[in-house]
Motif scaffolding. Sequence first.
Motif, PDB file in Angstrom:
ATOM      1  N   ILE A 196       0.999  -0.925   0.096  1.00  0.00           N
ATOM      2  CA  ILE A 196       0.547  -0.128   0.365  1.00  0.00           C
ATOM      3  C   ILE A 196       0.972   0.967   0.060  1.00  0.00           C
ATOM      4  O   ILE A 196       2.007   1.711   1.101  1.00  0.00           O
ATOM      5  N   GLN A 197       0.507   2.615  -0.866  1.00  0.00           N
ATOM      6  CA  GLN A 197       1.038   2.994  -1.266  1.00  0.00           C
ATOM      7  C   GLN A 197       0.358   4.667  -0.733  1.00  0.00           C
ATOM      8  O   GLN A 197      -0.639   4.577  -0.776  1.00  0.00           O
ATOM      9  N   GLY A 198       0.647   5.548   0.745  1.00  0.00           N
ATOM     10  CA  GLY A 198       0.258   6.646   0.892  1.00  0.00           C
ATOM     11  C   GLY A 198       0.282   7.518   0.093  1.00  0.00           C
ATOM     12  O   GLY A 198       1.786   7.887  -0.211  1.00  0.00           O
ATOM     13  N   PHE A 199      -0.061   8.366   0.044  1.00  0.00           N
ATOM     14  CA  PHE A 199       0.054   9.764  -0.776  1.00  0.00           C
ATOM     15  C   PHE A 199      -0.749  10.790  -0.183  1.00  0.00           C
ATOM     16  O   PHE A 199      -1.684  10.468   0.103  1.00  0.00           O
ATOM     17  N   ASP A 200      -0.348  12.500  -0.537  1.00  0.00           N
ATOM     18  CA  ASP A 200      -1.351  13.150   0.342  1.00  0.00           C
ATOM     19  C   ASP A 200      -1.002  14.310  -0.861  1.00  0.00           C
ATOM     20  O   ASP A 200       0.576  15.091  -1.397  1.00  0.00           O
ATOM     21  N   GLY A 201      -2.590  15.523  -0.921  1.00  0.00           N
ATOM     22  CA  GLY A 201      -1.615  16.716  -1.569  1.00  0.00           C
ATOM     23  C   GLY A 201      -3.318  17.408  -1.508  1.00  0.00           C
ATOM     24  O   GLY A 201      -3.543  17.535  -0.681  1.00  0.00           O
ATOM     25  N   VAL A 202      -3.380  18.423  -2.991  1.00  0.00           N
ATOM     26  CA  VAL A 202      -4.021  19.394  -2.880  1.00  0.00           C
ATOM     27  C   VAL A 202      -4.589  19.162  -4.020  1.00  0.00           C
ATOM     28  O   VAL A 202      -4.844  19.647  -4.840  1.00  0.00           O
ATOM     29  N   MET A 203      -6.565  19.957  -4.271  1.00  0.00           N
ATOM     30  CA  MET A 203      -6.523  19.783  -5.653  1.00  0.00           C
ATOM     31  C   MET A 203      -6.221  21.397  -5.937  1.00  0.00           C
ATOM     32  O   MET A 203      -5.773  22.374  -5.356  1.00  0.00           O
ATOM     33  N   THR A 204      -6.134  21.846  -6.665  1.00  0.00           N
ATOM     34  CA  THR A 204      -5.723  22.304  -8.298  1.00  0.00           C
ATOM     35  C   THR A 204      -7.195  22.584  -9.108  1.00  0.00           C
ATOM     36  O   THR A 204      -7.847  22.380  -8.970  1.00  0.00           O
ATOM     37  N   SER A 205      -6.529  23.843  -9.714  1.00  0.00           N
ATOM     38  CA  SER A 205      -7.771  24.793 -10.644  1.00  0.00           C
ATOM     39  C   SER A 205      -8.741  23.773 -11.251  1.00  0.00           C
ATOM     40  O   SER A 205      -9.999  23.954 -11.968  1.00  0.00           O
ATOM     41  N   ASP A 206      -8.548  22.422 -11.965  1.00  0.00           N
ATOM     42  CA  ASP A 206      -8.773  21.807 -12.679  1.00  0.00           C
ATOM     43  C   ASP A 206      -8.426  20.421 -12.201  1.00  0.00           C
ATOM     44  O   ASP A 206      -8.850  19.555 -13.583  1.00  0.00           O
ATOM     45  N   GLY A 207      -7.726  19.603 -11.109  1.00  0.00           N
ATOM     46  CA  GLY A 207      -7.415  18.374 -11.054  1.00  0.00           C
ATOM     47  C   GLY A 207      -6.848  18.283  -9.751  1.00  0.00           C
ATOM     48  O   GLY A 207      -7.360  18.728  -8.895  1.00  0.00           O
ATOM     49  N   PHE A 208      -5.875  18.389  -9.292  1.00  0.00           N
ATOM     50  CA  PHE A 208      -4.890  17.777  -8.008  1.00  0.00           C
ATOM     51  C   PHE A 208      -3.917  17.646  -8.301  1.00  0.00           C
ATOM     52  O   PHE A 208      -3.297  16.771  -9.448  1.00  0.00           O
ATOM     53  N   ILE A 209      -3.355  17.960  -7.262  1.00  0.00           N
ATOM     54  CA  ILE A 209      -1.539  17.553  -7.395  1.00  0.00           C
ATOM     55  C   ILE A 209      -1.086  17.131  -5.911  1.00  0.00           C
ATOM     56  O   ILE A 209      -1.379  17.721  -4.488  1.00  0.00           O
ATOM     57  N   CYS A 210      -0.329  15.585  -5.857  1.00  0.00           N
ATOM     58  CA  CYS A 210      -0.195  15.513  -5.178  1.00  0.00           C
ATOM     59  C   CYS A 210       1.633  14.604  -5.004  1.00  0.00           C
ATOM     60  O   CYS A 210       1.578  14.573  -6.254  1.00  0.00           O
ATOM     61  N   SER A 211       1.610  14.253  -3.499  1.00  0.00           N
ATOM     62  CA  SER A 211       3.209  13.703  -3.577  1.00  0.00           C
ATOM     63  C   SER A 211       3.003  12.215  -2.872  1.00  0.00           C
ATOM     64  O   SER A 211       2.242  12.245  -2.126  1.00  0.00           O
ATOM     65  N   SER A 212       4.615  11.662  -2.845  1.00  0.00           N
ATOM     66  CA  SER A 212       4.173  10.008  -2.363  1.00  0.00           C
ATOM     67  C   SER A 212       5.821   9.535  -2.716  1.00  0.00           C
ATOM     68  O   SER A 212       6.589   9.922  -2.827  1.00  0.00           O
ATOM     69  N   PHE A 213       6.233   8.870  -1.403  1.00  0.00           N
ATOM     70  CA  PHE A 213       7.459   8.241  -1.527  1.00  0.00           C
ATOM     71  C   PHE A 213       7.264   6.857  -0.205  1.00  0.00           C
ATOM     72  O   PHE A 213       7.044   6.636   0.210  1.00  0.00           O
ATOM     73  N   HIS A 214       7.546   5.812  -1.745  1.00  0.00           N
ATOM     74  CA  HIS A 214       7.727   4.635  -1.233  1.00  0.00           C
ATOM     75  C   HIS A 214       8.452   3.712  -1.410  1.00  0.00           C
ATOM     76  O   HIS A 214       8.962   3.699  -2.731  1.00  0.00           O
ATOM     77  N   HIS A 215       8.687   2.393  -1.002  1.00  0.00           N
ATOM     78  CA  HIS A 215       9.927   1.977  -1.760  1.00  0.00           C
ATOM     79  C   HIS A 215      10.839   2.881  -1.563  1.00  0.00           C
ATOM     80  O   HIS A 215      11.790   2.057  -2.638  1.00  0.00           O
ATOM     81  N   SER A 216      11.130   3.590  -1.037  1.00  0.00           N
ATOM     82  CA  SER A 216      12.419   4.600  -1.191  1.00  0.00           C
ATOM     83  C   SER A 216      12.307   5.239  -2.544  1.00  0.00           C
ATOM     84  O   SER A 216      13.418   5.904  -3.016  1.00  0.00           O
ATOM     85  N   GLU A 217      11.439   4.859  -3.060  1.00  0.00           N
ATOM     86  CA  GLU A 217      11.153   6.342  -4.105  1.00  0.00           C
ATOM     87  C   GLU A 217      10.253   7.184  -4.257  1.00  0.00           C
ATOM     88  O   GLU A 217       8.994   6.942  -3.963  1.00  0.00           O
ATOM     89  N   PRO A 218      10.632   8.331  -4.628  1.00  0.00           N
ATOM     90  CA  PRO A 218       9.347   9.549  -4.190  1.00  0.00           C
ATOM     91  C   PRO A 218       9.113   9.890  -5.424  1.00  0.00           C
ATOM     92  O   PRO A 218       9.351   9.758  -6.513  1.00  0.00           O
ATOM     93  N   PHE A 219       8.085  10.374  -5.243  1.00  0.00           N
ATOM     94  CA  PHE A 219       6.969  11.158  -6.584  1.00  0.00           C
ATOM     95  C   PHE A 219       6.170  12.104  -6.509  1.00  0.00           C
ATOM     96  O   PHE A 219       5.510  12.292  -5.859  1.00  0.00           O
ATOM     97  N   LEU A 220       5.785  12.870  -7.287  1.00  0.00           N
ATOM     98  CA  LEU A 220       5.436  13.945  -7.630  1.00  0.00           C
ATOM     99  C   LEU A 220       4.030  13.164  -9.055  1.00  0.00           C
ATOM    100  O   LEU A 220       4.298  13.191  -9.645  1.00  0.00           O
ATOM    101  N   ILE A 221       2.564  13.758  -8.299  1.00  0.00           N
ATOM    102  CA  ILE A 221       1.818  12.722  -9.467  1.00  0.00           C
ATOM    103  C   ILE A 221       0.742  14.285  -9.564  1.00  0.00           C
ATOM    104  O   ILE A 221       0.272  14.775  -8.409  1.00  0.00           O
ATOM    105  N   GLU A 222       0.742  14.837 -10.562  1.00  0.00           N
ATOM    106  CA  GLU A 222      -0.437  15.922 -10.885  1.00  0.00           C
ATOM    107  C   GLU A 222      -0.993  15.347 -12.203  1.00  0.00           C
ATOM    108  O   GLU A 222      -1.252  14.966 -13.114  1.00  0.00           O
ATOM    109  N   ALA A 223      -2.683  15.292 -11.592  1.00  0.00           N
ATOM    110  CA  ALA A 223      -3.957  14.891 -12.671  1.00  0.00           C
ATOM    111  C   ALA A 223      -4.716  16.536 -13.103  1.00  0.00           C
ATOM    112  O   ALA A 223      -4.464  17.195 -12.350  1.00  0.00           O
TER     113      ALA A 223
END
Length: 276
Positions: A196-223
């Motif tokens: 299980i990979q946790g992530f958190d962020g905020v809503m944007t004007s047309d989607g959301f942006i969040c980040s995650s750190f899992h199995h030693s890998e950081p991720f930036l998620i822009e939807a």
Amino acid sequence: MKYSIHIFVLTSLAFLLFSCTKSYELESKDAGEHGYEVWQGNFIVQDGVHIPLLFGVEAKEGTRQVRLFSGPELAHWSYWIDRGDSISFQSGLHSEFKGIRQGDKISGIYIDGVRTKQERAKFEVQKVEKQETPFPIITNPSAISPIGTWELNFGQLKDLSDSKELLRYNIDRVQTFDLYRNGNVVIGKAYGAGGIQGFDGVMTSDGFICSSFHHSEPFLIEATFIDENTFDVEITSTTDTYKAIGKRKSQTIEDTEHTESVLRGIYLTLKGFFRW
């Protein structure tokens, strides 16, 4: 008396069955809980992209623990090694943070590798009184509710014939993830390869942006939402950029662990009831 006990047991079972089907609200982990020092900042990865980094360090003398957080999940825990101005701590089996401390700030490198340690990213963090949302909150977020379960389609998956890639966590193996929105804040859990990979962020004007750190890998998620049931997403890691399409699977989030726990309790209650 016996019939009263029967009614009590059956009423309790009905309540448990109702409870096990309810949806739940995810909560982000607090790096400052239990008196931990809160350190917050960013990884600096390819093309200068910043990916949020959050960890807590035990506020005591001697051997201290460090806990890395990712949304509602504790991503890793390790031991904080402090040698004067030099600090370091492990992150998983083969990864390590090494930095120089100047007052309440630490800057350094994040390295990884089974045999040859290679720099994956730079990082900068600062000790703060209280952790805060790492992304700016806007006044007019998207009106689309992301709450529910989503399926991700990455198209062609990454080739794992390279042994280096095989040993790393690749987010394109994620199949589904749950999203919860509370005001402008977005929290979630992804499911697939690697737990299980946790992530958190905020809503944007047309989607959301969040980040995650899992199995030693950081991720930036822009939807970006295409419509109420579809979004395009771009995911940036230390070395890769992934593109995927998210499709809404359901409007509600089921707490699987809670459900399984309750069902197990119902089974044991029924077992004891019929024996009685």
